[in-house]
Design an enzyme around this catalytic site. Structure first.
Site, short mmCIF file in Angstrom:
data_model
loop_
_atom_site.label_atom_id
_atom_site.label_comp_id
_atom_site.label_asym_id
_atom_site.label_seq_id
_atom_site.Cartn_x
_atom_site.Cartn_y
_atom_site.Cartn_z
N GLU A 184 -14.83 -2.90 34.29
CA GLU A 184 -15.00 -4.31 34.00
C GLU A 184 -14.34 -4.55 32.65
O GLU A 184 -14.95 -4.94 31.68
CB GLU A 184 -16.47 -4.73 34.06
CG GLU A 184 -17.42 -3.84 33.30
CD GLU A 184 -17.85 -4.42 31.96
OE1 GLU A 184 -17.90 -5.64 31.77
OE2 GLU A 184 -18.14 -3.62 31.08
N GLU A 236 -15.73 -8.74 24.82
CA GLU A 236 -15.75 -7.28 24.98
C GLU A 236 -14.52 -6.76 25.72
O GLU A 236 -14.62 -5.82 26.51
CB GLU A 236 -17.00 -6.91 25.78
CG GLU A 236 -17.70 -5.67 25.37
CD GLU A 236 -18.92 -5.44 26.25
OE1 GLU A 236 -18.78 -5.32 27.48
OE2 GLU A 236 -20.01 -5.39 25.69
#
Length: 114
Positions: free
Chosen positions: A54, A63
């Site tokens: 991810e 992130e």
């Protein structure tokens, strides 16, 4: 998959470990705690067929881990391997509280830990 190796730095590692155990997958799934740039794969794994990450972080905005995925791809993926996902689409929708029961059975896996 015949063999799965997961690498995770955050504390969700412990939840993932518990999910693997609860679903009887310890003989197939090996979890490694740390940053992919700092860890080694299990000694019996040299290269992988698929790198799944991810990499975009949650909501595609936070992130970003693309550098880490490129590192993992270049270090561990076979020449004919695949990185997934290789594209993404952002969709936004509301959610009602009654959806929280979703975690009891996610495609046949117990995910109550989440």
């Amino acid at each position: 998959a015949k063999r799965v190796v997961g690498i995770e730095m955050s504390d969700i590692f412990f939840d993932a470990q518990r999910i693997v155990e609860e679903n009887g997958l310890s003989s197939v799934v090996t979890l490694v705690r740390g940053k992919c740039e700092e860890v080694a794969l299990p000694s019996d794994v040299d290269k992988v067929d698929v790198v799944i990450s991810e990499w975009m972080g949650y909501m595609l905005l936070y992130e970003s881990m693309l550098d880490s995925v490129i590192y993992a791809r270049d270090k561990w993926m076979r020449p004919d391997g695949v990185c997934m996902p290789n594209k993404c689409t952002m969709l936004i929708a509301g959610m009602a509280d009654d959806r929280l029961g979703f975690w009891d059975d996610v495609y046949g896996f117990k995910m109550r830990t989440i």
